[in-house]
Every structure is written in C-alpha cells, then in structure tokens.
Design an enzyme around this catalytic site. Structure first.
Site, PDB file in Angstrom:
ATOM      1  N   LYS A 177      43.048  39.313  44.039  1.00  0.00           N
ATOM      2  CA  LYS A 177      43.126  39.977  45.350  1.00  0.00           C
ATOM      3  C   LYS A 177      43.925  39.130  46.341  1.00  0.00           C
ATOM      4  CE  LYS A 177      42.094  42.523  48.970  1.00  0.00           C
ATOM      5  NZ  LYS A 177      42.783  43.781  49.259  1.00  0.00           N
ATOM      6  N   LYS A 246      42.935  35.366  57.789  1.00  0.00           N
ATOM      7  CA  LYS A 246      41.814  34.871  56.979  1.00  0.00           C
ATOM      8  C   LYS A 246      42.187  34.834  55.505  1.00  0.00           C
ATOM      9  CE  LYS A 246      38.958  37.659  55.446  1.00  0.00           C
ATOM     10  NZ  LYS A 246      38.763  38.413  54.170  1.00  0.00           N
TER      11      LYS A 246
END
Length: 304
Positions: A177, A246
């Site tokens: 991911k 992030k």
C-alpha cells in the site's frame, strides 16, 4: 466464491469517507454488523437504521464480533483501538482483526506478534481507489496474512472489493500500500508542478489536458486529479493532504529502516510537507496544484 452457510459476526470501526461505504456493503450482503462511533455519529446512525447494532466501546465491539474490520487513519489510531484500556484486545477473545488502514508495516508486525500471544489474529488489508468505489463495492484490497485466515475472511473482503490481491505474510499488504501510494502521490506532485510551470509559460490547464488526455500519460488517477483542476470539483478525489504526508512519512521510515536511499520519495514527501506546513492539510490531494501555483505566483483557476 461460495460463501459460508453461517455468516460470521462482523465488527467495524472507522466509518469515515471509505469506511461507511465498506460497512454498508457488508451489511447489505448479509453479515450481522456491529459498528463503533469515532468522530461522527452520522454514519453510525444511518447504519443502525439499516439494521446494524452499535457498540459503545472497542471492547464491546470485540465481544459482539468474530471478525473486526478497522478503517482508521494509521498506526496510532489502530493501536489505540486495539491496545487501549477498553480496546479490542481487552477481552482476550480469539477474534480476527482486519486492518484496512494505511499503517506503518513495522508497527503492523509488532502488533500482530503481540496479539498472537493472546490468541488474536491480525491481518493487513489496505485499500486502493476512492470513497465512490467503497460505496459501489469495487475497491482494490491488498491483503497480507496466513493463507487459511485470508481464505476465511475473503467473503467479507469481497463484500466491498472488486479485486482482492494476496501479497504474502502479515505486513506485506501495508508495505505494498505504501508503494502504491508513493506512485499515486508522486504523480500528484508531478502534475501539480507541471501545471504550475505550464501556467507560468502561458499554458492553461485546459491546453495541458488536451495534450495529456487520451495519450500514454493518461489514466484514472490523472482524470480524477484533473476533474478538480478543470471543473473545480472539491470532491473529485477525497484524500487529505495531511494523510498523503502521513503515508509518505511512513514510506520514509520504512526506507530508513531498510537502509535504503529513496531520493524520489523524499522529494514527494517534501511537496506534501510544504502544503501541510502552509496550513492546507485538510485540503484534498488535487488541490496541491493550486498550492504549488500560488507559491509560484500563478493561478490555475479559469478566468471568468
């Protein structure tokens, strides 16, 4: 794939832009569903009206469930839900936890090992695509975990996924991911800079798009990005710049832990760090184009 005759009880925490569509598909496709409120009660109340049950704490969610799906921001939020004083692990019940968040792979491995000692199984199943796909049940899911556990929860994943792609053992889903988001956010940074540089030279976004669209550099991500640029549709790609930063920070940590030099990743991270540092963290990713343009004294907004 055939579904089990007796469907397991599913818990869901993280009913945000992605989570509410995922949870609704689980419920619509016949699983007994218990949900946990976090930031907003709107999605919880809608799902309860459709037949879900509400749990007041993460511990109660675990007690009511056989499998719990998490779709929160990242590793700190996952840890709080699982390891908090009234968290999922507080029951000691042998549940399966599916972490669909974009989490730090090293933290996923740490948490999985800690939970294994208490008879709880954690697998990672992060997502790709958009809230629209979550609502339609056509998300891409990268899943890392033991083959037997993945096979057990596959029908639940297929309730909200168009594609489920096993990646290997626990932790590999979150690693894949990060790489997927690195590519996506890298393209976003490139588009933003190219559009601003073009505007500096007198090329409008419309002209830019007339060349790229339909050519080899076109694609679904480009099209959603440009839907905002051309049509000013704020909701074309609902992924906040702070979340992009992030994810790129997780990638930087992953690369550092592997003693891997990643200058491209650092450059992409810095693009988002500038945007967030300028107070634009709640804006969505395509709006990076406006931020880069403004920093360079040009505008991408069509005149008139």
């Amino acid at each position: 794939m055939s579904e089990p005759a007796l469907k397991e009880r599913v818990g869901f925490a993280g009913l945000g832009l992605m989570g509410q569509g995922m949870a609704r598909n689980i419920l619509k496709k016949g699983w007994p569903l218990t949900v946990l409120a976090h930031r907003s009660r709107t999605a919880v109340e809608a799902l309860v009206a459709e037949g879900a049950t509400e749990a007041k704490t993460a511990r109660a969610l675990a007690e009511a469930s056989d499998v719990v799906v998490l779709c929160v921001t990242g590793s700190p939020e996952v840890s709080a839900l699982v390891e908090g004083p009234d968290g999922l692990a507080a029951t000691g019940k042998p549940i399966v936890i599916i972490d669909c968040s974009t989490s730090d792979p090293s933290q996923t491995l740490r948490l999985a090992e800690s939970l294994r000692e208490r008879g709880i199984t954690l697998i990672d199943a992060p997502l790709s695509r958009t809230p629209k796909d979550a609502a339609a049940g056509t998300l891409d899911v990268m899943v890392g975990g033991d083959d037997a556990v993945v096979a057990r929860v596959l029908p639940i994943l297929e309730a909200f996924a168009g594609r489920v792609m096993p990646t290997g053992p626990t932790g590999t889903g979150h690693t894949m991911k990060l790489l997927n988001n690195f590519l996506a956010m890298g393209y976003a940074a490139l588009y933003a800079e190219a559009l601003a540089l073009g505007a500096k030279a007198g090329l409008t976004p419309k002209v830019f798009d007339s060349v790229i669209r339909g050519g080899r550099m076109d694609g679904p991500f480009y099209q959603t990005f440009m839907t905002y640029v051309l049509e000013r549709d704020r909701n074309a790609h609902q992924f906040a710049l702070r979340n992009a930063l992030k994810d790129m920070s997780y990638l930087a940590g992953f690369a550092s832990a592997a003693s891997f030099a990643n200058p491209m990743g650092a450059a992409v991270r810095n693009s988002f760090a500038l945007a967030v540092g300028a107070g634009r963290g709640e804006d969505y990713v395509p709006m990076l184009s406006d931020i880069v343009a403004e920093m360079n004294g040009v505008s991408l907004v069509p005149k008139g």
